[in-house]
Design an enzyme around this catalytic site. Structure first.
Site, PDB file in Angstrom:
ATOM      1  N   GLU A  10       0.854  -0.987   0.020  1.00 19.40           N
ATOM      2  CA  GLU A  10       0.121  -0.184   0.146  1.00 19.40           C
ATOM      3  C   GLU A  10       0.902   1.300  -0.116  1.00 19.40           C
ATOM      4  O   GLU A  10       1.575   1.182   0.750  1.00 19.40           O
ATOM      5  CB  GLU A  10      -0.990   0.073   1.218  1.00 19.40           C
ATOM      6  N   CYS A  99      -2.470  -5.609   7.114  1.00 22.49           N
ATOM      7  CA  CYS A  99      -2.099  -4.469   7.239  1.00 22.49           C
ATOM      8  C   CYS A  99      -2.016  -3.902   8.509  1.00 22.49           C
ATOM      9  O   CYS A  99      -2.756  -3.655   9.340  1.00 22.49           O
ATOM     10  CB  CYS A  99      -2.981  -3.264   6.448  1.00 22.49           C
ATOM     11  N   GLU A 202      10.946  -9.834   5.065  1.00 27.13           N
ATOM     12  CA  GLU A 202      12.267  -9.925   5.284  1.00 27.13           C
ATOM     13  C   GLU A 202      13.263 -10.690   4.444  1.00 27.13           C
ATOM     14  O   GLU A 202      14.203 -11.145   4.574  1.00 27.13           O
ATOM     15  CB  GLU A 202      12.756 -10.199   6.831  1.00 27.13           C
TER      16      GLU A 202
END
Length: 325
Positions: A10, A99, A202
């Site tokens: 986003e 989110c 990651e």
């Protein structure tokens, strides 16, 4: 070979950057930025604006399949909107339960839903029942809100509700994007559900991808900021480019940036494209120090054609050595 998926990001990976990153090659699929669902059925024009790939059979210009992601906390309205989304997203519908943004969480959406496994189940069940069986319903989750105590229960709720697969971002909401990612928790979740699990979080390098697969036990991996930092990461994983970035590749990066800027000038593109470019450059700095020089050169500019002119003058600039991650 395992699947590589480009993550929804986003405020960063809009349709233009999705095109750049998937056109580079190596990705099997991608996911749109989330489309927020409230108490109404969104019209088709919203999907066309947020995910213009639907005008191309829900594929990026380079041909990579794209799935629409929905975000909301009301099962009934999520289901109603999923019916609409299914008409434009033939590859599937993804549901956002990960989110960490405050503006989303303060309304009970995104990762905040991980505090309520029953609600997760209700939302997925409602969406699964509302759309044709030919449309896959998937979900993306984190490990929890502030801790991992309900991680397995949440994953089981999603799978039992009808999610065909799960992407697990191996951090809690409170962790944000701070390292490390807890890939060992993905393994625990994968062992507890009967649906495929995709590891996420990651993965910046080929070595990270290898360790993530080893620790999580997952064949499939979703890559987000790592691909923004190195647009050729998927190709490196596939063995189609050198395992590690080099100065010799900087002209290729500049060409990608120039293509991105040209696309931003197309009709209908938002006025804030210059801001997204600068955000992209901030990630590229992790891999190429030349991006730092370019970011400094365009930092105060807000006119895309003016920024493009600066980038084009730097196209043949000399390399300045590799950055260390």
């Amino acid at each position: 070979m395992s699947r590589l998926l480009l993550a929804p990001m986003e405020g960063l990976a809009d349709s233009v950057l999705r095109d750049v990153l998937t056109r580079a090659g190596g990705f099997d699929g991608c996911v749109s930025e989330f489309i927020r669902v409230t108490a109404s059925v969104l019209p088709r024009r919203v999907y066309e604006r947020e995910a213009p790939e639907i005008l191309n059979g829900a594929r990026t210009p380079g041909g990579t399949p794209m799935v629409i992601q929905l975000l909301g906390s009301d099962a009934e309205w999520m289901a109603r909107n999923a019916v609409q989304a299914a008409k434009v997203s033939p590859w599937g519908i993804d549901l956002n339960f990960g989110c960490p943004a405050k503006v989303v969480n303060q309304h009970g959406g995104g990762a905040m839903l991980l505090a309520d496994p029953e609600k997760l189940h209700a939302i997925v069940s409602a969406v699964r029942a509302a759309v044709p069986s030919s449309i896959a319903v998937t979900a993306k989750m984190r490990l929890g809100v502030s801790d991992t105590s309900q991680a397995v229960e949440c994953a089981q709720a999603l799978a039992d509700g009808g999610a065909a697969s799960l992407v697990v971002h191996a951090r809690t909401r409170d962790d944000g994007y701070k390292p490390p990612a807890h890939w060992e928790w993905i393994a625990r979740i994968a062992a507890a559900v009967s649906v495929p699990v995709v590891a996420n979080g990651e993965v910046w390098t080929v070595a990270d991808w290898e360790r993530c697969r080893e620790v999580s036990g997952c064949a499939d991996v979703m890559i987000g900021r790592g691909a923004v930092s190195d647009p050729f990461l998927a190709q490196r994983i596939r063995g189609d480019m050198a395992r590690c970035a080099s100065d010799a590749e900087w002209p290729l990066v500049l060409s990608a940036i120039i293509g991105y800027l040209h696309s931003l000038q197309a009709p209908g593109q938002p006025d804030h494209g210059h801001g997204r470019l600068k955000k992209w450059l901030s990630y590229l700095q992790r891999t190429w120090p030349q991006a730092t020089l370019l970011h400094t050169a365009v930092r105060r500019l807000q006119d895309v054609p003016e920024i493009l002119a600066v980038v084009e003058t730097m196209r043949d600039a000399p390399a300045y050595g590799m950055a260390t991650a």
